[in-house]
Design an enzyme around this catalytic site. Structure first.
Site, PDB file in Angstrom:
ATOM      1  CG  ASP A   1      10.279 -24.191 -10.194  1.00  0.00           C
ATOM      2  OD1 ASP A   1       9.991 -24.409  -8.867  1.00  0.00           O
ATOM      3  OD2 ASP A   1       9.420 -24.116 -10.946  1.00  0.00           O
TER       4      ASP A   1
ATOM      5  CD  GLN B   1       5.637 -20.406 -16.385  1.00  0.00           C
ATOM      6  OE1 GLN B   1       6.304 -19.826 -15.674  1.00  0.00           O
ATOM      7  NE2 GLN B   1       4.568 -20.910 -15.737  1.00  0.00           N
TER       8      GLN B   1
ATOM      9  CE  LYS C   1       7.052 -18.116 -11.983  1.00  0.00           C
ATOM     10  NZ  LYS C   1       6.763 -19.257 -12.953  1.00  0.00           N
TER      11      LYS C   1
END
Ligand code: NAP
Length: 276
Positions: free
Chosen positions: A120, A97, A53
């Site tokens: 996200d 994450q 990323k």
């Protein structure tokens, strides 16, 4: 007939090309989009994802801040770090994450991300907005799946979509997005009875189960469109590609399918957040 390979790298390339102009316009306003990623612990796969990323950001001129916290970090300490990023005006997107170590309350940590920076779609508010069909940032992988279907002009309206998996970041939001596009949706999980019979009626199949090569070609209807969101050790999807190739009309490969579009979507959300 040979199935169409749904090449995610092409879709991702187009998304990233379109972002270049938007990043240039932001730069004229002295704004550089910035994504902060937080990794807790040393899970090797997570480390790789975070690195991928960060690299993708750099290639496009997006700043990336990579925060690596030790495995023994507790929930409070993690939330404190998220709060710092929430109040930092130079940060436009925050990505925690998944998974975090077991002793951390992951839900509580996700909920600490401010909705403006939840690129996200992991907060309950972000998920709720996705389900109701508004909001800026649906989860990236579900959003990527819709982008692939749209790019290849595969119709969703009225089709029976069967999603195998119901996680908050993947199975549930992709079910909601497909429902919003007028699919008839069945969401399956570990307690589903007659999974194979249900899959036999699916026009669209989404593999979001986290088990390598779990979905077999023999379970599918002839001509099904198959989207494999799975990413298991050794670059293996949740779909048994070999047997599915014989029945599917279109299928995403692993790697090179949903994954690259997920990353491109994350970049797109970060740019959109900076624009806002
Ligand atoms: P997860 O949180 O482990 O969820 C897995 C889901 O599969 C659960 O809902 C579980 O049901 C269901 N399941 C487990 N065994 C099953 C069975 N035998 N039959 C039917 N359903 C079953 O996983 P996730 O985070 O959603 O990830 C799923 C996959 O997507 C993984 O391979 C992951 O690596 C991949 N992924 C890829 C990307 C990408 O960018 N490509 C992004 C995120 C995730 P229960 O709810 O009943 O436990």
């Amino acid at each position: 007939m040979k199935p169409v390979m749904l090449d995610g790298t092409i879709v991702a390339k187009e998304i990233k090309e379109n972002l270049k102009d938007r990043i240039a316009v932001l730069s004229e306003r002295n704004i550089t989009p910035c994504l902060a990623t937080i990794l807790v612990g040393d899970n090797p796969s997570s480390k790789t994802y975070v690195k991928m990323k960060g690299n993708a950001c750099e290639k496009l001129g997006i700043n990336s801040i990579s925060i690596h916290l030790p495995a023994e970090t507790n929930t409070e300490q993690l939330i404190r770090k998220i709060d710092e990023l929430n109040s930092d005006p130079s940060v436009h997107g925050i990505l925690l994450q998944h998974p975090v170590p077991d002793h951390i309350d992951e839900r509580q940590a996700f909920e600490a991300i401010s909705i403006e920076k939840d690129v996200d779609g992991v907060t309950s508010r972000g998920y709720g907005q996705t389900a109701f069909g508004f909001g800026n940032f649906p989860s990236c992988t579900p959003s990527a799946i819709l982008k692939i279907l749209n790019y290849y002009n595969l119709s969703i309206k009225g089709k029976h979509a069967v999603i195998v998996g119901r996680s908050p970041i993947l199975g549930k939001p992709v079910s909601a997005l497909l429902l919003n596009e007028d699919a008839t949706v069945t969401t399956c999980h570990s307690q589903t009875e007659n999974l194979q019979e249900i899959l036999k009626t699916a026009d669209i199949v989404v593999g979001a189960v986290g088990k390598p090569r779990f979905i077999k070609g023999e379970w599918l209807k002839e001509g099904a469109v198959v989207l494999d969101a799975g990413y298991n050790k050794g670059n293996i999807g949740d779909v048994d590609e070999e047997s599915c190739l014989a029945v599917a009309s279109a299928i995403t490969p692993v790697p090179g399918g949903v994954g690259p579009v997920t990353i491109a979507t994350l970049l797109e959300h970060t740019v959109l957040s900076a624009e806002k």
